[in-house]
Enzyme design. Structure first.
Site, PDB file in Angstrom:
ATOM      1  N   SER A 140       0.831  -1.200   0.000  1.00  0.00           N
ATOM      2  CA  SER A 140       0.000   0.000   0.000  1.00  0.00           C
ATOM      3  C   SER A 140       0.867   1.252   0.000  1.00  0.00           C
ATOM      4  CB  SER A 140      -0.857  -0.018   1.270  1.00  0.00           C
ATOM      5  OG  SER A 140      -1.415   1.249   1.509  1.00  0.00           O
ATOM      6  N   TYR A 178      -2.283  -1.458  10.661  1.00  0.00           N
ATOM      7  CA  TYR A 178      -2.509  -1.992   9.304  1.00  0.00           C
ATOM      8  C   TYR A 178      -1.340  -1.604   8.387  1.00  0.00           C
ATOM      9  CZ  TYR A 178      -3.866  -1.594   4.435  1.00  0.00           C
ATOM     10  OH  TYR A 178      -3.846  -1.650   3.077  1.00  0.00           O
ATOM     11  N   LYS A 212       2.001  -3.859   6.480  1.00  0.00           N
ATOM     12  CA  LYS A 212       2.474  -3.795   5.086  1.00  0.00           C
ATOM     13  C   LYS A 212       3.982  -3.508   5.056  1.00  0.00           C
ATOM     14  CE  LYS A 212      -1.525  -4.527   3.253  1.00  0.00           C
ATOM     15  NZ  LYS A 212      -1.794  -5.816   2.621  1.00  0.00           N
TER      16      LYS A 212
HETATM   17  N1  UFG Z   1     -12.899  11.003   3.382  1.00  0.00           N
HETATM   18  C1  UFG Z   1     -13.927  11.846   3.753  1.00  0.00           C
HETATM   19  N2  UFG Z   1     -15.062  11.293   4.288  1.00  0.00           N
HETATM   20  C2  UFG Z   1     -15.225   9.952   4.454  1.00  0.00           C
HETATM   21  C3  UFG Z   1     -14.157   9.094   4.072  1.00  0.00           C
HETATM   22  C4  UFG Z   1     -13.003   9.653   3.550  1.00  0.00           C
HETATM   23  O1  UFG Z   1     -13.822  13.065   3.627  1.00  0.00           O
HETATM   24  O2  UFG Z   1     -16.272   9.520   4.957  1.00  0.00           O
HETATM   25  C5  UFG Z   1     -11.677  11.571   2.774  1.00  0.00           C
HETATM   26  C6  UFG Z   1     -10.414  11.318   3.570  1.00  0.00           C
HETATM   27  O3  UFG Z   1     -10.231  12.330   4.541  1.00  0.00           O
HETATM   28  C7  UFG Z   1      -9.357  11.333   2.471  1.00  0.00           C
HETATM   29  C8  UFG Z   1     -10.086  10.752   1.260  1.00  0.00           C
HETATM   30  O4  UFG Z   1     -11.472  10.933   1.534  1.00  0.00           O
HETATM   31  O5  UFG Z   1      -8.981  12.646   2.168  1.00  0.00           O
HETATM   32  C9  UFG Z   1      -9.831   9.276   1.040  1.00  0.00           C
HETATM   33  O6  UFG Z   1     -10.075   8.556   2.229  1.00  0.00           O
HETATM   34  P1  UFG Z   1     -10.190   6.961   2.249  1.00  0.00           P
HETATM   35  O7  UFG Z   1     -10.538   6.570   3.658  1.00  0.00           O
HETATM   36  O8  UFG Z   1     -11.071   6.489   1.172  1.00  0.00           O
HETATM   37  O9  UFG Z   1      -8.722   6.489   1.873  1.00  0.00           O
HETATM   38  P2  UFG Z   1      -7.307   6.805   2.581  1.00  0.00           P
HETATM   39  O10 UFG Z   1      -6.487   7.526   1.573  1.00  0.00           O
HETATM   40  O11 UFG Z   1      -7.457   7.395   3.903  1.00  0.00           O
HETATM   41  O12 UFG Z   1      -6.759   5.325   2.831  1.00  0.00           O
HETATM   42  C10 UFG Z   1      -6.572   4.453   1.748  1.00  0.00           C
HETATM   43  C11 UFG Z   1      -6.799   3.025   2.189  1.00  0.00           C
HETATM   44  C12 UFG Z   1      -5.717   2.553   3.108  1.00  0.00           C
HETATM   45  C13 UFG Z   1      -4.374   2.862   2.570  1.00  0.00           C
HETATM   46  C14 UFG Z   1      -4.267   4.315   2.186  1.00  0.00           C
HETATM   47  C15 UFG Z   1      -2.943   4.616   1.545  1.00  0.00           C
HETATM   48  O13 UFG Z   1      -8.042   2.894   2.846  1.00  0.00           O
HETATM   49  O14 UFG Z   1      -5.833   1.172   3.222  1.00  0.00           O
HETATM   50  O15 UFG Z   1      -5.290   4.626   1.255  1.00  0.00           O
HETATM   51  O16 UFG Z   1      -2.790   3.905   0.389  1.00  0.00           O
HETATM   52  F1  UFG Z   1      -3.447   2.576   3.497  1.00  0.00           F
END
Ligand code: UFG
Length: 336
Positions: A125, A150, A154
């Site tokens: 990841s 998590y 990785k």
């Molecule tokens: N976000 C919101 N509201 C929500 C969910 C997310 O505003 O309800 C925003 C987050 O703040 C972020 C973006 O949307 O800016 C993406 O968030 P995600 O939770 O979809 O994804 P992340 O980038 O936080 O995490 C993902 C994977 C992880 C991985 C990470 C890095 O879920 O497993 O990318 O690759 F580790």
């Protein structure tokens, strides 16, 4: 080529199995359905018109895993998707995450060694780049500084793989660092189904759009990004799946090596970009409110995807519109 796929019934695993079968590879799948459903197996067969072997086992159960290798002496390589993946849950249950992800991978690798199967593709990841690196992320950057168990699993497994390769360079290992996979197969037969209330952006958006959840909370609009909301490199899961086919094909061709590839598009989109594009493509409303930043979130990251392009001949082809349309299509066909 004959490929053992662990966690093959899950979101990324199932899409990859479809692409492997479409490329005439033989698939042996392992899954314990801890985060997937048996129906996925039938749906993969429907999409591809092809069959594969399946074992309902926990990949970290050495005895049962050995049975798989004994019964399938033709296995050429392994793609390992099995593992827990919820960031928040990993903070609550670190021991479960380290046992399942790290010990599980070790049991798998040890069994591979015993049966002299030394081609291994690992689901890593972008989280391994931590918080300090500049964007876009390049494979040569230092890793570390993960902010949750998590992500640390990785990181640890990447290190274990590097150590294994150092000790015995007859291994062929590909570490694939995923960015943010969304979307689903265009058939709508397989897709992402998180248990409970989703943590990730797109699964949340689709549930708001279909009325199962009231509104999206956008975690902060005061980041130093183009519109203040978080920026990520969203990649269509079918493109991601195709990257695995390229990787295992490379391992099959090469004599040996350890390769690391970013799998992303190289483009960053903000949360508001995703919401706006989703609304435009699907004609659905996604009510939202701006709330506090989520702990542990980074303002912006995306991939430099040049290495995968140059060495694997792989690029992500699908657009953000495709990703939104296909994410919605899966929900329309399955949850509404
Ligand atoms: N976000 C919101 N509201 C929500 C969910 C997310 O505003 O309800 C925003 C987050 O703040 C972020 C973006 O949307 O800016 C993406 O968030 P995600 O939770 O979809 O994804 P992340 O980038 O936080 O995490 C993902 C994977 C992880 C991985 C990470 C890095 O879920 O497993 O990318 O690759 F580790």
């Amino acid at each position: 080529m004959s490929v053992l796929v662990t966690g093959g019934a899950g979101y990324i695993g199932s899409h990859t199995v479809v692409e492997l079968l479409n490329n005439n590879m033989e698939v042996i799948m392992i899954d314990d359905f801890s985060n997937s459903k048996p129906q996925v197996l039938e749906n993969i067969k429907k999409i591809t018109g092809k069959d594969f072997k399946f074992y309902e086992i926990d990949y970290s159960n050495r005895k049962e895993l050995e049975k798989v290798f004994k019964e399938n002496p033709d296995i050429d390589g392994v793609i390992n998707f099995a593992g827990f993946k919820a960031v928040g849950e990993s903070v609550q249950k670190p021991i479960d995450y380290y046992i399942n992800n790290v010990s599980g991978a070790l049991v798998l690798l040890d069994t591979m060694k015993k049966y002299n199967v030394k081609k291994f593709v690992f689901s890593s990841s972008a989280t391994v780049y931590g918080e300090e690196n500049e964007i876009p992320y390049v494979e040569t950057m230092k890793t570390g500084g993960t902010t949750n168990p998590y992500g640390t699993t990785k990181l640890f497994i990447e290190q274990i793989l590097k150590d294994i390769y150092k000790s015995d360079n007859s291994w062929d290992i590909a570490i694939l660092r995923y960015f943010n996979p969304i979307g689903s197969h265009e058939s709508g037969l397989i897709g992402e189904e998180p248990q409970g209330i989703p943590n990730n952006l797109m699964p949340y958006i689709v549930r708001v759009a279909c009325g199962k959840l009231k509104e999206l909370s956008i975690f902060g609009n005061d980041y130093p990004t183009k519109d203040g909301t978080g920026v990520r490199d969203y990649i269509h899961v079918v493109d991601l799946a195709k990257g695995h086919v390229k990787a295992i094909e490379k391992l099959n061709k090469e004599r040996s090596g350890l390769y690391i590839y970013n799998l992303g598009t190289g483009i960053g989109y903000s949360v508001l970009d995703i919401v706006n594009t989703f609304e435009k493509v699907t004609n659905q409303k996604v009510p939202y409110k701006i709330v506090e930043r989520r702990e542990g979130d980074i303002a912006e990251f995306y991939a430099n995807a040049e290495k995968a392009k140059n060495e694997l001949g792989w690029i992500a082809e699908k657009s953000l519109e495709d990703m939104c349309r296909d994410s919605w299509n899966y929900i329309v066909k399955n949850l509404t």
